[in-house]
Scaffold this motif. Structure first.
Motif, PDB file in Angstrom:
ATOM      1  N   VAL A 111       1.489  -1.086  -0.030  1.00 51.43           N
ATOM      2  CA  VAL A 111      -0.299  -0.014  -0.038  1.00 51.43           C
ATOM      3  C   VAL A 111       0.911   0.836  -0.053  1.00 51.43           C
ATOM      4  CG1 VAL A 111      -2.036  -0.908   1.315  1.00 51.43           C
ATOM      5  CG2 VAL A 111      -0.086   0.096   2.750  1.00 51.43           C
ATOM      6  N   LYS A 112       0.075   2.622  -1.151  1.00 51.63           N
ATOM      7  CA  LYS A 112       0.554   3.620  -0.357  1.00 51.63           C
ATOM      8  C   LYS A 112       0.823   4.462   0.978  1.00 51.63           C
ATOM      9  CE  LYS A 112       3.027   7.291  -3.525  1.00 51.63           C
ATOM     10  NZ  LYS A 112       3.819   7.538  -4.042  1.00 51.63           N
ATOM     11  N   LEU A 113       0.877   4.723   2.238  1.00 50.80           N
ATOM     12  CA  LEU A 113       0.059   5.664   2.647  1.00 50.80           C
ATOM     13  C   LEU A 113       0.072   7.120   2.310  1.00 50.80           C
ATOM     14  CD1 LEU A 113       1.893   4.102   5.525  1.00 50.80           C
ATOM     15  CD2 LEU A 113       0.303   3.369   4.756  1.00 50.80           C
ATOM     16  N   ASP A 114      -1.285   8.048   2.820  1.00 51.26           N
ATOM     17  CA  ASP A 114      -1.040   8.821   2.111  1.00 51.26           C
ATOM     18  C   ASP A 114       0.509  10.670   2.458  1.00 51.26           C
ATOM     19  OD1 ASP A 114      -3.334   8.408   1.340  1.00 51.26           O
ATOM     20  OD2 ASP A 114      -4.875   9.281   3.691  1.00 51.26           O
ATOM     21  N   ASN A 115       0.762   9.526   3.756  1.00 56.04           N
ATOM     22  CA  ASN A 115       2.449  10.733   3.667  1.00 56.04           C
ATOM     23  C   ASN A 115       2.713   9.847   2.688  1.00 56.04           C
ATOM     24  OD1 ASN A 115       3.011   8.532   4.205  1.00 56.04           O
ATOM     25  ND2 ASN A 115       3.616   9.041   6.693  1.00 56.04           N
ATOM     26  N   GLY A 116       3.218   9.097   1.449  1.00 58.27           N
ATOM     27  CA  GLY A 116       3.726   8.805   0.137  1.00 58.27           C
ATOM     28  C   GLY A 116       4.574   7.801   0.808  1.00 58.27           C
TER      29      GLY A 116
END
Length: 161
Positions: A111-116
């Protein structure tokens, strides 16, 4: 003839208090400040009252202990009264949104988190499989893997038709 060194003991008390204050400036925990206070009030105070050296040491120890166990906790409580716990680093990842990058196989994916940041992820227990691009939320961090689950509605998607 050798001079009586106990008549210069007041200098030793001042030097010791100065050393404690310098160490306190480096640690900032009020411990050495309390020892400096005990040194000045107990040791130097007893010296100025012409007490014998052993009574000066005892008074310094007693006053230092009194300050350490009474005044220091009060100062620390006042100092930390308004400081809220702010999670940082890995602790701050719980609750952050994520987008699936690699399809989950046997509960493991990426997954790619919202913080990059891109993380290896595992689906939470009982969570059905997630498709690429699906929005999830981080529930916990387990070592170098995040546990994700509970799809989050995408705020960019307009469902009002």
């Amino acid at each position: 003839m050798l001079p009586d060194l106990t008549q210069y003991l007041w200098i030793a008390w001042l030097v010791l208090a100065l050393i404690f204050v310098i160490v306190e400036l480096l640690t900032l925990e009020f411990t050495f400040l309390m020892l400096a206070g005990g040194t000045l009030i107990g040791g130097l105070g007893a010296n100025l009252l012409s007490a014998p050296w052993w009574l000066q040491v005892g008074a310094a120890a007693a006053v230092s202990a009194l300050l350490l166990f009474t005044i220091r906790p009060l100062l620390l409580r006042v100092l930390h009264r308004n400081s809220a716990h702010i999670p940082t680093n890995v602790d701050a990842l719980a609750g952050i949104g994520a987008r699936v990058l690699v399809p989950f196989v046997d509960g493991a994916g990426s997954v790619k988190l919202d913080n990059g940041e891109t993380w290896t992820a595992r689906l939470a227990d009982g969570q059905p499989s997630a498709e690429v691009g699906a929005r999830l939320v981080v529930r916990a961090v387990r070592g170098a893997t995040v546990e994700v689950g509970a799809p989050v509605p995408d705020p960019k998607e307009n469902t009002h038709g």
